[in-house]
Design a protein around this motif. Structure first.
Motif, mmCIF file in Angstrom:
data_model
loop_
_atom_site.group_PDB
_atom_site.id
_atom_site.type_symbol
_atom_site.label_atom_id
_atom_site.label_comp_id
_atom_site.label_asym_id
_atom_site.label_seq_id
_atom_site.Cartn_x
_atom_site.Cartn_y
_atom_site.Cartn_z
ATOM 1 N N TYR A 10 0.881 -1.241 -0.030
ATOM 2 C CA TYR A 10 0.064 0.014 0.191
ATOM 3 C C TYR A 10 0.849 1.292 0.084
ATOM 4 O O TYR A 10 1.909 1.219 0.760
ATOM 5 C CB TYR A 10 -0.940 0.060 1.214
ATOM 6 C CG TYR A 10 -1.838 -1.301 1.156
ATOM 7 C CD1 TYR A 10 -1.553 -1.999 2.014
ATOM 8 C CD2 TYR A 10 -2.948 -1.292 0.611
ATOM 9 C CE1 TYR A 10 -2.147 -3.379 2.225
ATOM 10 C CE2 TYR A 10 -4.034 -2.031 0.653
ATOM 11 C CZ TYR A 10 -3.521 -3.409 1.748
ATOM 12 O OH TYR A 10 -4.571 -4.250 1.547
ATOM 13 N N LEU A 11 0.309 2.355 -0.829
ATOM 14 C CA LEU A 11 1.069 3.381 -0.801
ATOM 15 C C LEU A 11 0.144 4.573 -0.846
ATOM 16 O O LEU A 11 -0.619 4.773 -1.784
ATOM 17 C CB LEU A 11 1.884 3.268 -2.250
ATOM 18 C CG LEU A 11 2.987 4.589 -2.321
ATOM 19 C CD1 LEU A 11 4.102 4.672 -0.987
ATOM 20 C CD2 LEU A 11 3.951 4.153 -3.478
ATOM 21 N N VAL A 12 0.095 5.544 -0.084
ATOM 22 C CA VAL A 12 -0.570 6.811 0.281
ATOM 23 C C VAL A 12 0.159 7.896 0.076
ATOM 24 O O VAL A 12 1.163 8.006 1.146
ATOM 25 C CB VAL A 12 -1.541 6.735 1.643
ATOM 26 C CG1 VAL A 12 -2.678 7.721 1.442
ATOM 27 C CG2 VAL A 12 -2.476 5.294 1.543
ATOM 28 N N THR A 13 0.081 8.798 -0.664
ATOM 29 C CA THR A 13 0.862 9.722 -0.667
ATOM 30 C C THR A 13 0.098 11.058 -1.398
ATOM 31 O O THR A 13 -0.848 11.144 -1.932
ATOM 32 C CB THR A 13 2.101 9.551 -1.825
ATOM 33 O OG1 THR A 13 3.204 10.610 -1.698
ATOM 34 C CG2 THR A 13 1.531 9.430 -3.192
ATOM 35 N N GLN A 14 0.697 12.160 -1.274
ATOM 36 C CA GLN A 14 -0.051 13.459 -1.686
ATOM 37 C C GLN A 14 0.496 13.923 -2.924
ATOM 38 O O GLN A 14 1.466 13.428 -3.804
ATOM 39 C CB GLN A 14 0.801 14.606 -0.663
ATOM 40 C CG GLN A 14 0.036 14.653 0.684
ATOM 41 C CD GLN A 14 0.149 15.699 1.409
ATOM 42 O OE1 GLN A 14 1.280 16.526 1.328
ATOM 43 N NE2 GLN A 14 -0.608 16.159 2.482
ATOM 44 N N MET A 15 -0.559 14.566 -3.731
ATOM 45 C CA MET A 15 -0.142 14.919 -5.101
ATOM 46 C C MET A 15 1.029 15.685 -5.112
ATOM 47 O O MET A 15 1.531 16.542 -4.292
ATOM 48 C CB MET A 15 -1.266 16.218 -5.512
ATOM 49 C CG MET A 15 -2.475 15.529 -5.952
ATOM 50 S SD MET A 15 -3.608 16.314 -6.726
ATOM 51 C CE MET A 15 -3.703 17.778 -5.425
ATOM 52 N N GLY A 16 1.846 15.495 -6.276
ATOM 53 C CA GLY A 16 3.172 16.109 -6.406
ATOM 54 C C GLY A 16 4.313 15.361 -6.012
ATOM 55 O O GLY A 16 5.538 15.594 -6.350
ATOM 56 N N ASN A 17 4.245 14.362 -5.155
ATOM 57 C CA ASN A 17 5.163 13.615 -4.445
ATOM 58 C C ASN A 17 5.634 12.744 -5.646
ATOM 59 O O ASN A 17 4.999 12.485 -6.844
ATOM 60 C CB ASN A 17 4.759 12.999 -3.222
ATOM 61 C CG ASN A 17 4.615 13.563 -2.260
ATOM 62 O OD1 ASN A 17 5.012 14.879 -2.212
ATOM 63 N ND2 ASN A 17 3.904 13.148 -1.121
ATOM 64 N N ASP A 18 7.105 12.448 -5.391
ATOM 65 C CA ASP A 18 7.441 11.126 -6.177
ATOM 66 C C ASP A 18 7.781 9.989 -5.529
ATOM 67 O O ASP A 18 8.052 9.813 -4.208
ATOM 68 C CB ASP A 18 9.179 11.731 -6.604
ATOM 69 C CG ASP A 18 9.331 13.122 -7.183
ATOM 70 O OD1 ASP A 18 10.207 13.616 -7.421
ATOM 71 O OD2 ASP A 18 8.101 13.278 -7.781
ATOM 72 N N LYS A 19 7.482 8.635 -6.029
ATOM 73 C CA LYS A 19 7.454 7.639 -5.158
ATOM 74 C C LYS A 19 7.760 6.386 -6.245
ATOM 75 O O LYS A 19 7.657 6.550 -7.496
ATOM 76 C CB LYS A 19 6.000 6.976 -4.853
ATOM 77 C CG LYS A 19 5.560 8.021 -3.638
ATOM 78 C CD LYS A 19 6.284 7.922 -2.504
ATOM 79 C CE LYS A 19 5.773 8.769 -1.299
ATOM 80 N NZ LYS A 19 6.590 8.543 -0.172
ATOM 81 N N SER A 20 8.272 5.317 -5.851
ATOM 82 C CA SER A 20 8.798 4.217 -6.259
ATOM 83 C C SER A 20 8.360 3.104 -5.840
ATOM 84 O O SER A 20 7.824 2.977 -4.715
ATOM 85 C CB SER A 20 10.442 4.034 -6.102
ATOM 86 O OG SER A 20 11.027 5.037 -6.913
ATOM 87 N N ILE A 21 8.139 2.260 -6.729
ATOM 88 C CA ILE A 21 7.515 0.624 -6.379
ATOM 89 C C ILE A 21 8.713 -0.463 -7.013
ATOM 90 O O ILE A 21 9.143 -0.251 -8.129
ATOM 91 C CB ILE A 21 6.173 0.311 -7.172
ATOM 92 C CG1 ILE A 21 5.009 1.436 -6.717
ATOM 93 C CG2 ILE A 21 5.592 -0.971 -6.681
ATOM 94 C CD1 ILE A 21 3.960 1.266 -7.522
#
Lengths: 111, 112
Positions: A10-21
């Motif tokens: 699960y990954l909950v994040t805010q708009m504009g952020n950068d994330k990796s899977i």
């Protein structure tokens, strides 16, 4: 032993952020994929790598960038996340396109 | 446009009933695969059919590939509550550099 493992679940994040899977397979398969499953359960191919070489790059925003350091790993990096990126992302692998093994998915929620 | 049309989209039946799910296309596929997906998990491969007219059986599940390799069906005999889930057909075009194309899925609910 998990055949195709992806993290996080699960990954909950805010708009504009950068994330990796991240995704790893221990099946010895030569091809790995990223699929996106929308809210209606439709699975759509995003990317495919064969032995670290990009084979398929569907019409996906260039904010999405896959990286395959070796043929057992395929990661997905997403820049500047948008609300519409919310979905379940599945990693899969196969040996010469015969019978795909999927990971258990990463549910991404952008708020 | 959807390359693989899967029907019905939803199916709610009683235990013991039979059912058939259809997967149709105007394109020819080199192989057709059926997957089952449970909530919170990834799709799991049930069967692969590669020859036109091929029929494969997996316990109470019967899979058929059309003669022209454009369509496929999944028939479940005497459905059980444990058959409940999302069934997905997926096809592979006979082109280099392609990946599995999925239908929109059939959500099956079997009640006891």
């Amino acid at each position: 032993d998990t055949a195709v493992s992806q993290t996080p679940k699960y990954l909950v994040t805010q708009m504009g952020n950068d994330k990796s899977i991240k995704c790893e397979q221990n099946l010895g398969h030569d091809t790995m994929y990223w699929y996106k499953q929308d809210s209606k359960k439709f699975l759509k191919i995003m990317f495919s790598y064969n032995n670290k070489e990009l084979i398929i790059n569907e019409t996906v925003p260039n904010r999405f960038s896959p990286k395959s350091p070796d043929k057992a790993h395929l990661n997905l990096h997403i820049n500047s996340l948008e609300l519409g990126d919310s979905a379940v992302y599945f990693c899969a692998s196969s040996l010469q396109n015969y019978g795909y093994t999927f990971g258990s998915g990463t549910r991404l929620t952008v708020v | 446009t959807q390359l693989l049309e899967q029907s019905p989209q939803f199916l709610s039946i009683q235990e013991g009933e039979n059912l058939t799910v259809y997967c149709n296309s105007s394109s020819v596929f080199s192989s057709l695969q059926w997957y089952r997906q449970e909530p919170g998990e990834g799709p799991v491969l049930l069967v692969t059919v590669v020859t036109g007219g091929e029929v494969k059986k997996l316990k109470r599940l019967t899979f058929q590939f059309g003669d022209a390799r454009k369509d496929s069906s999944l028939h479940i005999t005497a459905a059980q509550p444990g058959d409940t889930g999302l069934y997905l057909c997926a096809g592979l075009l006979n082109q280099a550099g392609t990946a599995l194309i999925f239908g929109k899925g059939t959500t099956l609910s079997v009640s006891s």
